[in-house]
Write a protein that holds these residues in place. Structure first.
Motif, PDB file in Angstrom:
ATOM      1  N   ARG A 170     -15.905  22.791  33.464  1.00  0.00           N
ATOM      2  CA  ARG A 170     -16.117  21.559  34.445  1.00  0.00           C
ATOM      3  C   ARG A 170     -16.390  20.297  33.650  1.00  0.00           C
ATOM      4  N   ARG A 171     -17.429  20.644  32.428  1.00  0.00           N
ATOM      5  CA  ARG A 171     -17.804  19.529  31.593  1.00  0.00           C
ATOM      6  C   ARG A 171     -16.630  19.300  30.347  1.00  0.00           C
ATOM      7  N   GLU A 172     -16.006  20.201  29.878  1.00  0.00           N
ATOM      8  CA  GLU A 172     -14.935  20.157  29.082  1.00  0.00           C
ATOM      9  C   GLU A 172     -13.697  19.523  29.645  1.00  0.00           C
ATOM     10  N   LEU A 173     -13.196  20.012  30.403  1.00  0.00           N
ATOM     11  CA  LEU A 173     -11.848  19.604  30.846  1.00  0.00           C
ATOM     12  C   LEU A 173     -11.568  18.125  30.739  1.00  0.00           C
ATOM     13  N   PRO A 174     -12.547  17.389  31.495  1.00  0.00           N
ATOM     14  CA  PRO A 174     -12.166  15.774  31.372  1.00  0.00           C
ATOM     15  C   PRO A 174     -12.047  15.428  29.730  1.00  0.00           C
ATOM     16  N   CYS A 175     -12.761  15.769  28.795  1.00  0.00           N
ATOM     17  CA  CYS A 175     -12.601  15.656  27.547  1.00  0.00           C
ATOM     18  C   CYS A 175     -11.118  16.331  27.122  1.00  0.00           C
ATOM     19  N   VAL A 176     -10.622  17.381  27.392  1.00  0.00           N
ATOM     20  CA  VAL A 176      -9.482  17.828  26.855  1.00  0.00           C
ATOM     21  C   VAL A 176      -8.324  16.912  27.805  1.00  0.00           C
ATOM     22  N   ASP A 177      -8.625  16.460  28.866  1.00  0.00           N
ATOM     23  CA  ASP A 177      -7.667  15.270  29.557  1.00  0.00           C
ATOM     24  C   ASP A 177      -7.611  13.955  28.691  1.00  0.00           C
ATOM     25  N   SER A 178      -8.654  13.417  28.322  1.00  0.00           N
ATOM     26  CA  SER A 178      -8.761  12.519  27.435  1.00  0.00           C
ATOM     27  C   SER A 178      -7.832  12.515  26.203  1.00  0.00           C
ATOM     28  N   LEU A 179      -7.929  13.911  25.640  1.00  0.00           N
ATOM     29  CA  LEU A 179      -6.920  14.094  24.612  1.00  0.00           C
ATOM     30  C   LEU A 179      -5.437  14.156  25.076  1.00  0.00           C
ATOM     31  N   TYR A 180      -5.184  14.689  26.038  1.00  0.00           N
ATOM     32  CA  TYR A 180      -3.873  14.899  26.623  1.00  0.00           C
ATOM     33  C   TYR A 180      -3.341  13.394  26.962  1.00  0.00           C
ATOM     34  N   ARG A 181      -4.097  12.439  27.381  1.00  0.00           N
ATOM     35  CA  ARG A 181      -3.771  11.284  27.778  1.00  0.00           C
ATOM     36  C   ARG A 181      -3.422  10.182  26.491  1.00  0.00           C
ATOM     37  N   ALA A 182      -4.427  10.704  25.224  1.00  0.00           N
ATOM     38  CA  ALA A 182      -4.046   9.712  24.185  1.00  0.00           C
ATOM     39  C   ALA A 182      -2.654  10.443  23.231  1.00  0.00           C
ATOM     40  N   GLY A 230      -9.574  13.427  38.658  1.00  0.00           N
ATOM     41  CA  GLY A 230      -8.664  12.275  38.062  1.00  0.00           C
ATOM     42  C   GLY A 230      -7.725  12.829  36.816  1.00  0.00           C
ATOM     43  N   LEU A 231      -7.764  14.263  36.523  1.00  0.00           N
ATOM     44  CA  LEU A 231      -6.977  14.728  35.657  1.00  0.00           C
ATOM     45  C   LEU A 231      -5.721  14.772  35.571  1.00  0.00           C
ATOM     46  N   THR A 232      -4.914  14.630  34.448  1.00  0.00           N
ATOM     47  CA  THR A 232      -3.656  14.372  34.481  1.00  0.00           C
ATOM     48  C   THR A 232      -2.683  15.593  33.756  1.00  0.00           C
ATOM     49  N   MET A 233      -3.608  16.373  33.005  1.00  0.00           N
ATOM     50  CA  MET A 233      -2.807  17.328  32.079  1.00  0.00           C
ATOM     51  C   MET A 233      -2.190  18.602  33.040  1.00  0.00           C
ATOM     52  N   PRO A 234      -1.316  19.000  32.281  1.00  0.00           N
ATOM     53  CA  PRO A 234      -0.675  20.123  32.991  1.00  0.00           C
ATOM     54  C   PRO A 234      -1.639  21.433  33.102  1.00  0.00           C
ATOM     55  N   TYR A 235      -1.267  22.156  34.074  1.00  0.00           N
ATOM     56  CA  TYR A 235      -2.060  23.437  34.318  1.00  0.00           C
ATOM     57  C   TYR A 235      -1.340  24.414  34.853  1.00  0.00           C
ATOM     58  N   ALA A 236      -1.732  25.694  34.647  1.00  0.00           N
ATOM     59  CA  ALA A 236      -0.785  26.942  35.013  1.00  0.00           C
ATOM     60  C   ALA A 236      -1.869  27.672  35.750  1.00  0.00           C
ATOM     61  N   PRO A 237      -1.703  27.552  37.179  1.00  0.00           N
ATOM     62  CA  PRO A 237      -2.450  28.600  37.861  1.00  0.00           C
ATOM     63  C   PRO A 237      -2.093  30.232  37.863  1.00  0.00           C
ATOM     64  N   GLN A 238      -3.202  30.941  37.687  1.00  0.00           N
ATOM     65  CA  GLN A 238      -2.973  32.557  37.439  1.00  0.00           C
ATOM     66  C   GLN A 238      -3.965  33.147  38.259  1.00  0.00           C
ATOM     67  N   SER A 239      -3.291  34.076  39.271  1.00  0.00           N
ATOM     68  CA  SER A 239      -4.298  34.635  40.018  1.00  0.00           C
ATOM     69  C   SER A 239      -4.809  35.987  39.380  1.00  0.00           C
ATOM     70  N   GLY A 240      -4.450  36.235  38.073  1.00  0.00           N
ATOM     71  CA  GLY A 240      -5.194  37.143  37.492  1.00  0.00           C
ATOM     72  C   GLY A 240      -5.823  36.815  36.128  1.00  0.00           C
ATOM     73  N   ARG A 241      -5.747  37.679  35.278  1.00  0.00           N
ATOM     74  CA  ARG A 241      -6.220  37.530  33.651  1.00  0.00           C
ATOM     75  C   ARG A 241      -5.297  38.077  32.691  1.00  0.00           C
ATOM     76  N   ASP A 242      -4.061  38.078  33.471  1.00  0.00           N
ATOM     77  CA  ASP A 242      -2.976  38.723  32.273  1.00  0.00           C
ATOM     78  C   ASP A 242      -2.711  38.180  31.120  1.00  0.00           C
ATOM     79  N   VAL A 243      -2.466  36.735  31.133  1.00  0.00           N
ATOM     80  CA  VAL A 243      -2.295  35.744  30.010  1.00  0.00           C
ATOM     81  C   VAL A 243      -3.714  35.769  29.339  1.00  0.00           C
ATOM     82  N   TYR A 244      -4.538  35.545  29.796  1.00  0.00           N
ATOM     83  CA  TYR A 244      -6.018  35.243  29.300  1.00  0.00           C
ATOM     84  C   TYR A 244      -6.389  36.448  28.320  1.00  0.00           C
ATOM     85  N   ASN A 245      -6.022  37.572  28.972  1.00  0.00           N
ATOM     86  CA  ASN A 245      -6.351  38.960  28.170  1.00  0.00           C
ATOM     87  C   ASN A 245      -5.648  39.299  26.982  1.00  0.00           C
ATOM     88  N   LEU A 246      -4.623  38.422  26.804  1.00  0.00           N
ATOM     89  CA  LEU A 246      -3.628  38.630  25.452  1.00  0.00           C
ATOM     90  C   LEU A 246      -4.623  37.886  24.381  1.00  0.00           C
TER      91      LEU A 246
END
Length: 168
Positions: free
Chosen positions: A71-83, A112-128
């Motif tokens: 929650r703290r880091e995502l706004p920072c990442v969104d700033s990068l995305y916007r830039a 107010g985040l604008t960056m793309p996100y991919a919802p995942q119901s599990g951890r399959d991709v994360y576990n890679l």
């Protein structure tokens, strides 16, 4: 007495929501490794895969909106995305770890985040990529090689992310 026990339990559950298990072997991908094969659909139905990221300086972020560090880091990442979103050689995707669209959408709207996100119901991709610990930020070269990894202990500022991407 029982009330104190409940409070302690809630504090412990909250404190471990992001990390699960702090082990030295939590990462499966290290700097210098090729991004593993994966494919996700973002909330707007765009397909993002390891192959679609090739040819771009790419940022892959793993998160869950119930994680305080995320929650703290995502706004920072969104700033990068916007830039950088209009730069043709840049791509960024945030991939949920075990979280579906409704709760992510609420958080994105709230912040107010604008960056793309991919919802995942599990951890399959994360576990890679890893066994535990979020947030995780992977910065990858145009060739699909991970060059930098940031986690909950070294969460980067906007400046660090921007400078790291521009150094590729």
């Amino acid at each position: 007495m029982l009330e104190r026990l409940y409070i302690l339990l809630i504090v412990l559950l909250t404190a471990t929501a992001c990390i699960e298990e702090k082990t030295s072997g939590s990462s499966l991908i290290e700097a210098g490794d090729v991004v593993p094969g994966f494919a996700v659909y973002t909330a707007d139905s765009t397909l993002v895969s390891n192959n679609s990221l090739k040819g771009h300086r790419a940022v892959i972020v793993f998160f869950n909106t119930s994680c305080a560090d995320c929650r703290r880091e995502l706004p920072c990442v969104d700033s990068l995305y916007r830039a950088m979103k209009d730069e043709p050689e840049f791509k960024l995707v945030c991939i949920a770890r075990d979280e579906e669209k409704p709760s992510i959408e609420r958080f994105w709207k709230e912040k107010g985040l604008t960056m793309p996100y991919a919802p995942q119901s599990g951890r399959d991709v994360y576990n890679l990529f890893a066994k535990s610990i979020i947030p995780r930020i992977y910065i990858c070269t145009r060739e699909g090689v991970v060059r930098f990894i940031f986690g909950d202990r070294d969460m980067p500022s906007f400046e660090t992310l921007h400078n790291t991407i521009n150094a590729l």
